[in-house]
Design a protein around this motif. Sequence first.
Motif, PDB file in Angstrom:
ATOM      1  N   ILE A 129       0.850  -1.208   0.000  1.00  0.00           N
ATOM      2  CA  ILE A 129       0.000   0.000   0.000  1.00  0.00           C
ATOM      3  C   ILE A 129       0.879   1.249   0.000  1.00  0.00           C
ATOM      4  O   ILE A 129       0.645   2.193  -0.764  1.00  0.00           O
ATOM      5  CB  ILE A 129      -0.938  -0.004   1.232  1.00  0.00           C
ATOM      6  CG1 ILE A 129      -2.029  -1.058   1.031  1.00  0.00           C
ATOM      7  CG2 ILE A 129      -1.541   1.376   1.470  1.00  0.00           C
ATOM      8  CD1 ILE A 129      -2.862  -1.334   2.276  1.00  0.00           C
ATOM      9  N   TYR A 159       0.645   3.841  -3.309  1.00  0.00           N
ATOM     10  CA  TYR A 159       0.139   5.223  -3.227  1.00  0.00           C
ATOM     11  C   TYR A 159       1.284   6.240  -3.276  1.00  0.00           C
ATOM     12  O   TYR A 159       1.096   7.375  -3.736  1.00  0.00           O
ATOM     13  CB  TYR A 159      -0.798   5.400  -2.028  1.00  0.00           C
ATOM     14  CG  TYR A 159      -2.081   4.643  -2.279  1.00  0.00           C
ATOM     15  CD1 TYR A 159      -3.033   5.145  -3.167  1.00  0.00           C
ATOM     16  CD2 TYR A 159      -2.309   3.404  -1.717  1.00  0.00           C
ATOM     17  CE1 TYR A 159      -4.187   4.426  -3.468  1.00  0.00           C
ATOM     18  CE2 TYR A 159      -3.456   2.671  -2.004  1.00  0.00           C
ATOM     19  CZ  TYR A 159      -4.390   3.196  -2.881  1.00  0.00           C
ATOM     20  OH  TYR A 159      -5.524   2.482  -3.186  1.00  0.00           O
ATOM     21  N   SER A 203      -2.326  13.859  -7.528  1.00  0.00           N
ATOM     22  CA  SER A 203      -2.088  12.642  -6.738  1.00  0.00           C
ATOM     23  C   SER A 203      -3.356  12.086  -6.118  1.00  0.00           C
ATOM     24  O   SER A 203      -3.288  11.117  -5.360  1.00  0.00           O
ATOM     25  CB  SER A 203      -1.100  12.950  -5.615  1.00  0.00           C
ATOM     26  OG  SER A 203       0.080  13.452  -6.134  1.00  0.00           O
ATOM     27  N   ASP A 210      -9.621  13.262   8.288  1.00  0.00           N
ATOM     28  CA  ASP A 210      -9.554  12.730   6.918  1.00  0.00           C
ATOM     29  C   ASP A 210      -8.737  11.445   6.989  1.00  0.00           C
ATOM     30  O   ASP A 210      -7.507  11.464   7.052  1.00  0.00           O
ATOM     31  CB  ASP A 210      -8.893  13.773   6.000  1.00  0.00           C
ATOM     32  CG  ASP A 210      -8.779  13.279   4.559  1.00  0.00           C
ATOM     33  OD1 ASP A 210      -9.444  12.291   4.202  1.00  0.00           O
ATOM     34  OD2 ASP A 210      -8.013  13.897   3.784  1.00  0.00           O
ATOM     35  N   GLY A 241      -3.719  14.836   0.225  1.00  0.00           N
ATOM     36  CA  GLY A 241      -4.508  15.843   0.939  1.00  0.00           C
ATOM     37  C   GLY A 241      -5.666  16.505   0.238  1.00  0.00           C
ATOM     38  O   GLY A 241      -6.300  17.385   0.823  1.00  0.00           O
ATOM     39  N   ASP A 288      -8.797  15.647  -0.355  1.00  0.00           N
ATOM     40  CA  ASP A 288     -10.071  15.596   0.377  1.00  0.00           C
ATOM     41  C   ASP A 288     -10.019  16.449   1.645  1.00  0.00           C
ATOM     42  O   ASP A 288     -10.986  17.147   1.981  1.00  0.00           O
ATOM     43  CB  ASP A 288     -10.430  14.140   0.712  1.00  0.00           C
ATOM     44  CG  ASP A 288     -10.923  13.386  -0.516  1.00  0.00           C
ATOM     45  OD1 ASP A 288     -11.717  13.964  -1.285  1.00  0.00           O
ATOM     46  OD2 ASP A 288     -10.504  12.236  -0.727  1.00  0.00           O
ATOM     47  N   LEU A 321      -0.883   6.251   6.876  1.00  0.00           N
ATOM     48  CA  LEU A 321       0.107   5.227   7.184  1.00  0.00           C
ATOM     49  C   LEU A 321       1.510   5.656   6.744  1.00  0.00           C
ATOM     50  O   LEU A 321       2.504   5.322   7.384  1.00  0.00           O
ATOM     51  CB  LEU A 321      -0.325   3.995   6.374  1.00  0.00           C
ATOM     52  CG  LEU A 321       0.452   2.719   6.373  1.00  0.00           C
ATOM     53  CD1 LEU A 321       0.469   2.134   7.763  1.00  0.00           C
ATOM     54  CD2 LEU A 321      -0.191   1.719   5.397  1.00  0.00           C
ATOM     55  N   GLY A 361       0.055   7.517  11.039  1.00  0.00           N
ATOM     56  CA  GLY A 361      -0.502   6.519  11.935  1.00  0.00           C
ATOM     57  C   GLY A 361      -1.407   5.574  11.176  1.00  0.00           C
ATOM     58  O   GLY A 361      -1.559   5.698   9.959  1.00  0.00           O
ATOM     59  N   GLU A 362      -2.015   4.656  11.924  1.00  0.00           N
ATOM     60  CA  GLU A 362      -2.818   3.612  11.292  1.00  0.00           C
ATOM     61  C   GLU A 362      -4.285   3.747  11.658  1.00  0.00           C
ATOM     62  O   GLU A 362      -4.613   4.036  12.813  1.00  0.00           O
ATOM     63  CB  GLU A 362      -2.295   2.240  11.733  1.00  0.00           C
ATOM     64  CG  GLU A 362      -0.833   2.086  11.376  1.00  0.00           C
ATOM     65  CD  GLU A 362      -0.358   0.652  11.428  1.00  0.00           C
ATOM     66  OE1 GLU A 362      -1.179  -0.250  11.670  1.00  0.00           O
ATOM     67  OE2 GLU A 362       0.846   0.458  11.214  1.00  0.00           O
ATOM     68  N   MET A 363      -5.137   3.495  10.661  1.00  0.00           N
ATOM     69  CA  MET A 363      -6.578   3.628  10.932  1.00  0.00           C
ATOM     70  C   MET A 363      -7.067   2.564  11.908  1.00  0.00           C
ATOM     71  O   MET A 363      -8.140   2.701  12.491  1.00  0.00           O
ATOM     72  CB  MET A 363      -7.376   3.567   9.629  1.00  0.00           C
ATOM     73  CG  MET A 363      -7.236   2.299   8.831  1.00  0.00           C
ATOM     74  SD  MET A 363      -8.210   2.434   7.316  1.00  0.00           S
ATOM     75  CE  MET A 363      -7.301   1.364   6.210  1.00  0.00           C
ATOM     76  N   ASN A 386     -12.047   8.158   1.752  1.00  0.00           N
ATOM     77  CA  ASN A 386     -12.317   7.911   0.336  1.00  0.00           C
ATOM     78  C   ASN A 386     -11.458   6.752  -0.172  1.00  0.00           C
ATOM     79  O   ASN A 386     -10.282   6.935  -0.507  1.00  0.00           O
ATOM     80  CB  ASN A 386     -12.027   9.202  -0.460  1.00  0.00           C
ATOM     81  CG  ASN A 386     -12.601   9.161  -1.860  1.00  0.00           C
ATOM     82  OD1 ASN A 386     -13.071   8.119  -2.320  1.00  0.00           O
ATOM     83  ND2 ASN A 386     -12.547  10.282  -2.550  1.00  0.00           N
ATOM     84  N   LEU A 393      -8.852  -1.110   2.334  1.00  0.00           N
ATOM     85  CA  LEU A 393      -7.446  -1.511   2.327  1.00  0.00           C
ATOM     86  C   LEU A 393      -7.043  -2.241   3.604  1.00  0.00           C
ATOM     87  O   LEU A 393      -5.958  -2.817   3.678  1.00  0.00           O
ATOM     88  CB  LEU A 393      -6.550  -0.278   2.138  1.00  0.00           C
ATOM     89  CG  LEU A 393      -6.759   0.488   0.821  1.00  0.00           C
ATOM     90  CD1 LEU A 393      -5.990   1.802   0.841  1.00  0.00           C
ATOM     91  CD2 LEU A 393      -6.320  -0.370  -0.359  1.00  0.00           C
TER      92      LEU A 393
HETATM   93  C1  LIG Z   1      -7.196   5.887  -1.874  1.00  0.00           C
HETATM   94  S1  LIG Z   1      -5.996   6.883  -1.064  1.00  0.00           S
HETATM   95  C2  LIG Z   1      -6.957   8.184  -0.406  1.00  0.00           C
HETATM   96  C3  LIG Z   1      -6.455   9.531  -0.911  1.00  0.00           C
HETATM   97  C4  LIG Z   1      -7.104  10.803  -0.498  1.00  0.00           C
HETATM   98  N1  LIG Z   1      -8.340  10.813   0.177  1.00  0.00           N
HETATM   99  C5  LIG Z   1      -6.918  11.985  -1.427  1.00  0.00           C
HETATM  100  O1  LIG Z   1      -7.480  13.044  -1.136  1.00  0.00           O
HETATM  101  O2  LIG Z   1      -6.196  11.845  -2.440  1.00  0.00           O
HETATM  102  C6  LIG Z   1      -5.645   5.835   0.293  1.00  0.00           C
HETATM  103  C7  LIG Z   1      -4.650   6.372   1.331  1.00  0.00           C
HETATM  104  O3  LIG Z   1      -4.852   5.610   2.538  1.00  0.00           O
HETATM  105  C8  LIG Z   1      -3.604   5.373   3.151  1.00  0.00           C
HETATM  106  N2  LIG Z   1      -3.716   4.175   3.995  1.00  0.00           N
HETATM  107  C9  LIG Z   1      -3.776   2.894   3.586  1.00  0.00           C
HETATM  108  N3  LIG Z   1      -3.843   2.047   4.631  1.00  0.00           N
HETATM  109  C10 LIG Z   1      -3.826   2.829   5.741  1.00  0.00           C
HETATM  110  C11 LIG Z   1      -3.866   2.557   7.138  1.00  0.00           C
HETATM  111  N4  LIG Z   1      -3.915   1.282   7.589  1.00  0.00           N
HETATM  112  N5  LIG Z   1      -3.878   3.590   7.996  1.00  0.00           N
HETATM  113  C12 LIG Z   1      -3.798   4.877   7.539  1.00  0.00           C
HETATM  114  N6  LIG Z   1      -3.727   5.201   6.229  1.00  0.00           N
HETATM  115  C13 LIG Z   1      -3.751   4.192   5.335  1.00  0.00           C
HETATM  116  C14 LIG Z   1      -2.644   5.196   1.976  1.00  0.00           C
HETATM  117  O4  LIG Z   1      -1.289   5.424   2.356  1.00  0.00           O
HETATM  118  C15 LIG Z   1      -3.165   6.215   0.969  1.00  0.00           C
HETATM  119  O5  LIG Z   1      -2.495   7.453   1.070  1.00  0.00           O
END
Ligand SMILES: C[S@@+](CC[C@H](N)C(=O)[O-])C[C@H]1O[C@@H](n2cnc3c(N)ncnc32)[C@H](O)[C@@H]1O
Length: 203
Positions: free
Chosen positions: A19, A23, A63, A84, A90, A92, A111, A135-137, A153, A158
Amino acid sequence: MTDAAAAQESLEAVLKDEIIRMYQDVADNPEGDFHFYHGREAAELFGYDPAWLDRAPLGAVESFAGVGNPHLRSNVQAGETVLDLGSGAGLDGLIASWSAGPTGTVIGLDLNPSMCLKVQANAAASGTKMECRQGEMEDIPLPDQSVDVVISNGVINLSFRKRKVMEELFRVLKPGGRLSVTDIVSAKQLSQSIINDPKLWAS
Ligand SMILES: C[S@@+](CC[C@H](N)C(=O)[O-])C[C@H]1O[C@@H](n2cnc3c(N)ncnc32)[C@H](O)[C@@H]1O
């Protein structure tokens, strides 16, 4: 730890690396060939107001990666605190910050630490107030009941631990808080070959 739990943990670690790689690639090479929607074309497809895309820094628009438009229902009000989730570069979060205004707070969470650097650069370039936490969701680094609105979004799909993510979202939301999430759901159980393929899971 059981063998199954150890296998899941190691698959999750591989997935998180993939991931981050994927990204990061979208953010660094937005003109690249990806098998998911991204950039301005994707945002317009999802109904983002072209005026938002003209106002946001090019780096955030190029991006952008997502699966829908969480702003249609988020109804962010001036002075609110917005999380967010998975903020990427960034876009959104910046859109939410225009509604939250100078008395509000938008906190990105990602992340990947280099996404937070991009958020800070994009926020500074547009003169917008937006923070970012690495950090992690599944373990959100915010206190209980500290957020009015969560936007997200294309991020929760993921995670290997979606129930834990939802528990974390309800923990950080204030009573009466709101979630505006666009995401991918499958009506069928995914095959093990998809689950075991980090490239497919990560996208
Ligand atoms: C589909 S993109 C969303 C992009 C965003 N909303 C925008 O405005 O472009 C997914 C994002 O979620 C992050 N992500 C994936 N797994 C994650 C996790 N476990 N915790 C936090 N962020 C995570 C990825 O690094 C990536 O930047």
